[in-house]
Motif scaffolding. Structure first.
Motif, PDB file in Angstrom:
ATOM      1  N   THR A  51       0.834  -1.206   0.000  1.00 41.31           N
ATOM      2  CA  THR A  51       0.000   0.000   0.000  1.00 41.31           C
ATOM      3  C   THR A  51       0.859   1.243   0.000  1.00 41.31           C
ATOM      4  O   THR A  51       0.605   2.197  -0.750  1.00 41.31           O
ATOM      5  N   HIS A  52       1.897   1.267   0.827  1.00 41.71           N
ATOM      6  CA  HIS A  52       2.806   2.400   0.896  1.00 41.71           C
ATOM      7  C   HIS A  52       3.498   2.622  -0.455  1.00 41.71           C
ATOM      8  O   HIS A  52       3.602   3.760  -0.931  1.00 41.71           O
ATOM      9  N   LEU A  53       3.968   1.560  -1.089  1.00 43.00           N
ATOM     10  CA  LEU A  53       4.608   1.668  -2.402  1.00 43.00           C
ATOM     11  C   LEU A  53       3.658   2.240  -3.434  1.00 43.00           C
ATOM     12  O   LEU A  53       4.006   3.174  -4.171  1.00 43.00           O
ATOM     13  N   ARG A  55       0.915   4.055  -3.034  1.00 48.55           N
ATOM     14  CA  ARG A  55       0.606   5.473  -2.737  1.00 48.55           C
ATOM     15  C   ARG A  55       1.773   6.380  -3.107  1.00 48.55           C
ATOM     16  O   ARG A  55       1.569   7.474  -3.607  1.00 48.55           O
ATOM     17  N   SER A  56       2.986   5.915  -2.857  1.00 49.51           N
ATOM     18  CA  SER A  56       4.166   6.714  -3.217  1.00 49.51           C
ATOM     19  C   SER A  56       4.274   6.889  -4.727  1.00 49.51           C
ATOM     20  O   SER A  56       4.587   7.972  -5.226  1.00 49.51           O
ATOM     21  N   ILE A  57       4.011   5.824  -5.458  1.00 47.25           N
ATOM     22  CA  ILE A  57       4.078   5.898  -6.919  1.00 47.25           C
ATOM     23  C   ILE A  57       2.996   6.827  -7.452  1.00 47.25           C
ATOM     24  O   ILE A  57       3.252   7.648  -8.342  1.00 47.25           O
ATOM     25  N   LYS A  58       1.787   6.738  -6.918  1.00 47.69           N
ATOM     26  CA  LYS A  58       0.697   7.585  -7.385  1.00 47.69           C
ATOM     27  C   LYS A  58       0.949   9.064  -7.108  1.00 47.69           C
ATOM     28  O   LYS A  58       0.500   9.925  -7.853  1.00 47.69           O
ATOM     29  N   SER A  59       1.638   9.375  -6.024  1.00 48.06           N
ATOM     30  CA  SER A  59       1.851  10.770  -5.663  1.00 48.06           C
ATOM     31  C   SER A  59       3.035  11.384  -6.404  1.00 48.06           C
ATOM     32  O   SER A  59       3.241  12.590  -6.342  1.00 48.06           O
ATOM     33  N   ALA A  60       3.825  10.570  -7.097  1.00 51.05           N
ATOM     34  CA  ALA A  60       4.999  11.077  -7.815  1.00 51.05           C
ATOM     35  C   ALA A  60       4.632  11.784  -9.093  1.00 51.05           C
ATOM     36  O   ALA A  60       3.623  11.665  -9.657  1.00 51.05           O
TER      37      ALA A  60
END
Length: 60
Positions: A51-53, A55-60
């Protein structure tokens, strides 16, 4: 004896030649990911890091 996994392909795939989808299988405590073209190689994780990965990719 481990139970067989129910692999699901992602809804997004390359659409080109070959078998280039990501597949996911869930067990009670673990998520398993693999590429369709290399099904013998699996990445094993739990929900929180994945989930963390994502979300990080989506916010980049």
């Amino acid at each position: 004896m481990p139970q067989p996994r129910h692999w699901q392909k992602s809804t997004f795939s390359d659409g080109g030649d070959g078998n280039t989808c990501i597949e996911l299988a869930a067990t009670p405590t673990t998520l398993h990911l693999r590429e369709s073209d290399t099904p013998d190689t699996e990445l094993t994780t739990t929900r929180a890091p994945l989930t963390h990965l994502i979300r990080s990719i989506k916010s980049a």
